[in-house]
Motif scaffolding. Structure first.
Motif, short mmCIF file in Angstrom:
data_model
loop_
_atom_site.label_atom_id
_atom_site.label_comp_id
_atom_site.label_asym_id
_atom_site.label_seq_id
_atom_site.Cartn_x
_atom_site.Cartn_y
_atom_site.Cartn_z
N UNK A 114 7.94 6.44 -4.30
CA UNK A 114 8.00 4.93 -3.99
C UNK A 114 7.01 4.29 -5.10
N UNK A 115 6.08 4.89 -5.68
CA UNK A 115 5.12 4.14 -6.65
C UNK A 115 5.91 4.33 -7.85
N UNK A 116 6.75 4.81 -8.40
CA UNK A 116 7.82 4.51 -9.39
C UNK A 116 8.70 3.34 -9.11
N UNK A 117 9.23 3.33 -7.83
CA UNK A 117 10.32 2.17 -7.49
C UNK A 117 9.44 0.91 -7.53
N UNK B 162 0.83 -1.20 -0.18
CA UNK B 162 0.06 -0.05 -0.02
C UNK B 162 0.88 1.12 0.13
N UNK B 163 0.41 2.17 -0.90
CA UNK B 163 1.30 3.45 -1.05
C UNK B 163 0.17 4.52 -0.86
N UNK C 138 5.17 -2.29 -11.68
CA UNK C 138 5.44 -3.27 -12.11
C UNK C 138 6.04 -4.52 -11.43
N UNK C 139 6.64 -4.34 -10.26
CA UNK C 139 7.07 -5.16 -9.49
C UNK C 139 5.97 -6.02 -8.59
N UNK C 140 5.38 -5.28 -7.93
CA UNK C 140 4.27 -5.75 -7.04
C UNK C 140 2.87 -5.22 -7.21
N UNK C 141 1.67 -5.77 -6.63
CA UNK C 141 0.52 -4.93 -7.01
C UNK C 141 0.48 -3.75 -6.07
N UNK C 142 0.00 -2.89 -6.72
CA UNK C 142 0.36 -1.61 -5.97
C UNK C 142 -1.38 -1.17 -5.28
#
Length: 260
Positions: free
Chosen positions: A63-66, A55-56, A69-73
């Protein structure tokens, strides 16, 4: 646990106590060694699950950019939802699965196999750092939440202890597992420095950092610089040139010194 378990790393906290570091980047992007705290958290979850969400908050574009495509945001807007609300907001993604939850701002190396081993999915299982019993001041390294508990959590700003764990403990529905390895809740600069020193066994010089002067019990972020004639003692040097001095003792008992 296979497809019946997913993972959530809580990353939306503002990190006010970690200022000024958290003014330069989101708290969970502050590195321990070369890796941001949130990457350590994702790695712990990935030891036992295939699907991980973080969660962001909308105020954390870096953090969103980091994580993209790696995890579900799970994007939170307005007031941050806290630990309970953050998990509840992921019910659609969880879709009936139980969930392993970790705080994105804690350093706790190693996997979570001992947490899930033998779990039958009916109780809330808490991984407590150290030997003390679980309670409101316990250092929680991770938790397992059955789906029937998750589906009752409110999607409002709230904490897991207040809206779930306290009552479950009173009713005998909490199962405790103890973690005896390193654990640091990186709440402030003192604890953040402790985590880094413990991770490396001494001062940390990040990738691409340049140290021309001297450092003692200090952290130099990746890409940062310590110039000639500088002597950093118990300090954190960032890649923006900011220096945070820690004047308290940074020695620690890694197994149970830190509380939420």
């Amino acid at each position: 646990m296979g497809d019946s378990l997913a993972g959530v790393a809580l990353g939306a906290g503002s990190g006010e106590r970690l200022r000024p570091l958290s003014l330069l980047r989101p708290k969970v992007l502050c590195p321990v060694g070369d890796d941001p705290l949130i990457d350590h958290a994702i790695g712990r979850l990935s030891s036992v699950v295939d699907d991980v969400a973080v969660n962001v908050h909308e105020s954390q574009p870096a953090l969103i950019r980091h994580l993209d495509h790696r995890v579900h945001l799970s994007l939170e807007q307005g007031e941050a939802l806290g630990t309970a609300g953050g998990v509840a907001n992921l019910r659609g993604w969880l879709d009936g699965r139980a969930v392993a939850v970790v705080n994105g701002d804690t350093w706790c190396p190693g996997g979570l196999e001992h947490l899930v081993d033998g779990w039958d999915g009916s109780t809330i299982r808490i991984l407590v750092a150290g030997d003390e019993p679980f309670g409101p001041r316990a250092a929680v390294a991770a938790s397992l939440m059955p789906w029937d508990v998750v589906e009752r959590l409110p999607v409002t700003p709230s904490g897991l202890w207040e809206v779930c764990w306290r009552q479950a403990l009173e009713e005998g529905r909490i199962e405790t597992v103890h973690h005896h390895g390193p654990f640091v809740d990186c709440a402030d600069a003192v604890d953040y420095l402790r985590a880094n020193l413990a991770s490396a066994g001494g001062s940390v010089v990040g990738k691409g950092a340049v140290v021309e002067g001297a450092i003692e019990e200090s952290v130099v972020w990746p890409g940062a610089r310590v110039r000639e004639r500088e002597h950093l003692v118990r300090a954190i040097r960032t890649d923006a040139g900011t220096t945070v001095l820690v004047r308290r003792d940074v020695s620690m008992r890694l197994d149970h010194d830190h509380r939420h």
